[in-house]
Design an enzyme around this catalytic site. Structure first.
Site, PDB file in Angstrom:
ATOM      1  N   GLY A 118       0.822  -1.205   0.000  1.00 47.18           N
ATOM      2  CA  GLY A 118       0.000   0.000   0.000  1.00 47.18           C
ATOM      3  C   GLY A 118       0.852   1.250   0.000  1.00 47.18           C
ATOM      4  O   GLY A 118       2.012   1.235  -0.423  1.00 47.18           O
ATOM      5  N   CYS A 119       0.279   2.342   0.467  1.00 50.73           N
ATOM      6  CA  CYS A 119       0.980   3.628   0.492  1.00 50.73           C
ATOM      7  C   CYS A 119       2.321   3.498   1.205  1.00 50.73           C
ATOM      8  O   CYS A 119       2.385   3.038   2.348  1.00 50.73           O
ATOM      9  CB  CYS A 119       0.114   4.680   1.189  1.00 50.73           C
ATOM     10  SG  CYS A 119       0.920   6.286   1.366  1.00 50.73           S
ATOM     11  N   PHE A 120       3.390   3.907   0.527  1.00 53.24           N
ATOM     12  CA  PHE A 120       4.713   3.654   1.097  1.00 53.24           C
ATOM     13  C   PHE A 120       5.068   4.557   2.264  1.00 53.24           C
ATOM     14  O   PHE A 120       6.021   4.287   2.992  1.00 53.24           O
ATOM     15  CB  PHE A 120       5.819   3.661   0.039  1.00 53.24           C
ATOM     16  CG  PHE A 120       5.887   4.822  -0.910  1.00 53.24           C
ATOM     17  CD1 PHE A 120       5.404   6.085  -0.593  1.00 53.24           C
ATOM     18  CD2 PHE A 120       6.472   4.644  -2.162  1.00 53.24           C
ATOM     19  CE1 PHE A 120       5.501   7.149  -1.482  1.00 53.24           C
ATOM     20  CE2 PHE A 120       6.584   5.707  -3.069  1.00 53.24           C
ATOM     21  CZ  PHE A 120       6.093   6.956  -2.721  1.00 53.24           C
ATOM     22  N   TRP A 121       4.316   5.621   2.501  1.00 54.91           N
ATOM     23  CA  TRP A 121       4.632   6.485   3.641  1.00 54.91           C
ATOM     24  C   TRP A 121       4.529   5.723   4.961  1.00 54.91           C
ATOM     25  O   TRP A 121       5.457   5.720   5.766  1.00 54.91           O
ATOM     26  CB  TRP A 121       3.688   7.679   3.674  1.00 54.91           C
ATOM     27  CG  TRP A 121       3.852   8.670   2.574  1.00 54.91           C
ATOM     28  CD1 TRP A 121       4.895   8.769   1.692  1.00 54.91           C
ATOM     29  CD2 TRP A 121       2.936   9.719   2.238  1.00 54.91           C
ATOM     30  NE1 TRP A 121       4.680   9.814   0.826  1.00 54.91           N
ATOM     31  CE2 TRP A 121       3.496  10.413   1.132  1.00 54.91           C
ATOM     32  CE3 TRP A 121       1.718  10.131   2.762  1.00 54.91           C
ATOM     33  CZ2 TRP A 121       2.857  11.505   0.548  1.00 54.91           C
ATOM     34  CZ3 TRP A 121       1.083  11.224   2.179  1.00 54.91           C
ATOM     35  CH2 TRP A 121       1.646  11.897   1.084  1.00 54.91           C
TER      36      TRP A 121
END
Length: 222
Positions: free
Chosen positions: A59-62
């Site tokens: 998912g979102c890499f942050w």
């Protein structure tokens, strides 16, 4: 064949190599040092420990990157794009759905302090690997689940852990794992803005969330 224009509307569809954006030859400019591990070169060289590399898309890499840099034994993390066609894409290009890449975290770790199997357990438990081309409210091919392996041993361990986690997911009523497991492709590093984003922006968006299912303890150790 799905048209380019359709992919822009339906971002759950992977482009072909012919449909993918051309990209560029020049890599993104990156900071020299890791924002969290002060004094540690972002991309090495790493002189201490039995250093190895893992590549995960969840998912979102942050949010994913933050969870891995918090793990003891991890010495550096870098976010980027992998698994697609476009060389050195921008974030906006990846978001278009026309690169084929998924967002990934390159995890640099000391094998004497944390094992690849332990990182795999983190990977499975931190997200929902049954959602195909999405992760929670984040929809598109860039959010698909992926493990890219840097050695035959990693590939074997990743596939074994997938099978074990599938058994636990099935008991809990979840569907089939859709995680892409393959040999490591080229990782194109994301823009400096995205590196260690949640350390720079602690109140920033983090969509990471697991299923509540865990791997058996026997598969979480060395």
């Amino acid at each position: 064949m799905v048209l380019r224009s359709e992919i822009l509307v339906n971002k759950n569809v992977m482009p072909t190599a012919e449909q993918a954006l051309p990209g560029r030859e020049t890599p993104m400019s990156l900071p020299e040092f890791h924002y969290v591990f002060e004094g540690t070169p972002l991309l090495g060289p790493f002189f201490e420990g039995a250093i190895d590399f893992a590549i995960f898309g969840l998912g979102c890499f942050w949010g994913a990157e933050r969870r891995f840099w918090q793990r003891e034994g991890v010495v550096s993390t870098v976010v980027g794009y992998a698994g697609g066609f476009t060389p050195h894409p921008t974030y906006e290009e990846v978001c278009s759905g026309l690169t084929g890449h998924t967002e990934v975290v390159l995890v640099v770790f000391d094998k004497d302090k944390v094992s690849y199997r332990e990182l795999l357990a983190m990977f499975w438990e931190l997200h929902n690997p049954t959602q195909g081309m999405r992760q929670g409210n984040d929809v598109g091919t860039q959010y698909r689940s992926a493990i890219y392996c840097t050695s035959p041993e990693q590939l074997e361990q990743a596939e074994a852990s997938r099978d074990a986690f599938q058994a636990e997911l099935s008991k809990a009523g979840f569907g089939e794992i859709t995680t892409e497991i393959d040999q490591a492709p080229t990782v194109y590093f994301a823009e400096a803005y995205h590196q260690q984003y949640l350390a720079k922006n602690p109140q920033g968006y983090c969509g990471i969330g697991g299923t509540g299912v865990c791997l058996p303890p026997s598969l979480q150790g060395n």
